[in-house]
Design an enzyme around this catalytic site. Sequence first.
Site, PDB file in Angstrom:
ATOM      1  N   GLY A 243       2.784  -0.917   4.209  1.00 48.43           N
ATOM      2  CA  GLY A 243       2.960   0.322   3.878  1.00 48.43           C
ATOM      3  C   GLY A 243       4.213   0.949   3.794  1.00 48.43           C
ATOM      4  N   GLY A 244       4.978   1.548   4.792  1.00 54.33           N
ATOM      5  CA  GLY A 244       6.345   1.971   4.572  1.00 54.33           C
ATOM      6  C   GLY A 244       7.288   1.030   4.039  1.00 54.33           C
TER       7      GLY A 244
ATOM      8  N   GLU B  88      -7.188   4.939   7.243  1.00 49.45           N
ATOM      9  CA  GLU B  88      -6.593   6.562   7.090  1.00 49.45           C
ATOM     10  C   GLU B  88      -7.890   6.825   6.282  1.00 49.45           C
ATOM     11  OE1 GLU B  88      -3.025   5.702   5.205  1.00 49.45           O
ATOM     12  OE2 GLU B  88      -2.240   5.128   7.314  1.00 49.45           O
TER      13      GLU B  88
ATOM     14  N   HIS C   6      -9.554   1.397   4.147  1.00 52.93           N
ATOM     15  CA  HIS C   6      -8.398   1.743   4.972  1.00 52.93           C
ATOM     16  C   HIS C   6      -8.640   2.506   6.528  1.00 52.93           C
ATOM     17  CE1 HIS C   6      -4.415   2.850   6.161  1.00 52.93           C
ATOM     18  NE2 HIS C   6      -3.886   1.748   5.673  1.00 52.93           N
TER      19      HIS C   6
ATOM     20  N   ASN D 110       0.920  -1.129  -0.102  1.00 51.54           N
ATOM     21  CA  ASN D 110      -0.075   0.011   0.083  1.00 51.54           C
ATOM     22  C   ASN D 110       0.782   1.168  -0.034  1.00 51.54           C
ATOM     23  OD1 ASN D 110      -1.946   1.991   0.383  1.00 51.54           O
ATOM     24  ND2 ASN D 110      -1.920   1.377   2.472  1.00 51.54           N
ATOM     25  N   TRP D 111       1.271   1.757  -1.231  1.00 48.98           N
ATOM     26  CA  TRP D 111       1.793   2.773  -1.230  1.00 48.98           C
ATOM     27  C   TRP D 111       1.511   4.229  -0.654  1.00 48.98           C
ATOM     28  CZ3 TRP D 111       4.292   2.494  -7.086  1.00 48.98           C
ATOM     29  CH2 TRP D 111       4.908   1.402  -7.142  1.00 48.98           C
ATOM     30  N   LYS D 112       0.229   4.358  -0.387  1.00 52.82           N
ATOM     31  CA  LYS D 112      -0.387   5.616   0.120  1.00 52.82           C
ATOM     32  C   LYS D 112      -0.179   6.801  -0.885  1.00 52.82           C
ATOM     33  CE  LYS D 112      -0.209   3.441   4.725  1.00 52.82           C
ATOM     34  NZ  LYS D 112      -0.136   3.530   6.121  1.00 52.82           N
TER      35      LYS D 112
HETATM   36  P1  PGA Z   1       2.753   0.293   7.672  1.00 54.07           P
HETATM   37  O1  PGA Z   1       1.250   0.699   6.977  1.00 54.07           O
HETATM   38  O2  PGA Z   1       3.292  -0.725   7.154  1.00 54.07           O
HETATM   39  O3  PGA Z   1       3.512   1.605   7.205  1.00 54.07           O
HETATM   40  O4  PGA Z   1       2.463   0.429   9.224  1.00 54.07           O
HETATM   41  C1  PGA Z   1       0.259  -0.695   6.606  1.00 54.07           C
HETATM   42  C2  PGA Z   1      -1.011  -0.178   6.078  1.00 54.07           C
HETATM   43  O5  PGA Z   1      -1.364   1.191   6.341  1.00 54.07           O
HETATM   44  O6  PGA Z   1      -1.689  -0.823   5.150  1.00 54.07           O
END
Ligand code: PGA
Length: 247
Positions: free
Chosen positions: A232-233, A96, A94, A9-11
């Site tokens: 994510g990260g 967020e 998600h 998930n590149w956001k």
């Molecule tokens: P993270 O994010 O690996 O940076 O904690 C995961 C996500 O929000 O899908």
Amino acid sequence: MRKPIIAGNWKMNKTPDEAAALINDLKPLVASAQAEVVVCPPATDLAAAAAALAGSNISLGAQNMDYHDSGAYTGEVSADMLLGLGVKYVIIGHSERREYYAETDETVNLKVLKALEKGLTPIVCVGEKLEERESGVTAEVVRKQTKLALLNVAQGDVAKVVVAYEPIWAIGTGKTATSDDANNTIKEIRAAIKEVFGNVAEEVRIQYGGSMNPKNATELMAMSDIDGGLIGGASLKAEDFSKVVNY
Ligand code: PGA
């Protein structure tokens, strides 16, 4: 029985050129992965990503979509638009989006139903906040989110759904749930699906997400009910993501 699925998930990161470069770096590193591999770039990168992914074993996912077919929904993207770019997966609900963009259990459910109707695989996110965990209601929270997300899903579609268990306090914080904790909560999610849909729950893939990285992926993936990760990260660097994929 359940093929592991690791999704990045590149956001809100990477321009189209950067997306293509990251994918080109990633392709050789994951070419012999046992798991299903998915990258979910921002909507504006999907076309460039699709071109870069051509012929690889990596599938394309989006981070969100609208639940209407088309029309006066300024700024939104429909399932058909995603399908037209070769998208196969879509992250839905998600935390967020629930927190910053007012997504509710109801809109999450509408999006899940629309994704399935259109032939996209939803990756549905559920997870508790820190205060919910500290109050001992994690199981209730994820059970409720899961059942509401899957409301009115056809029995024949249940096995297509991917669920991502993401404890909100673990996202982007470097704090991971212990593998036992994550596995136990994922068992609760599976039990909730079973209560509604029966034994098909055993076929549903449930990922863990929240600071999953090359250091903890092996241990998390060894757990009985963890069927993958939403990253994510650590998905923003080809080497890190490939190490998770090749856990
Ligand atoms: P993270 O994010 O690996 O940076 O904690 C995961 C996500 O929000 O899908």
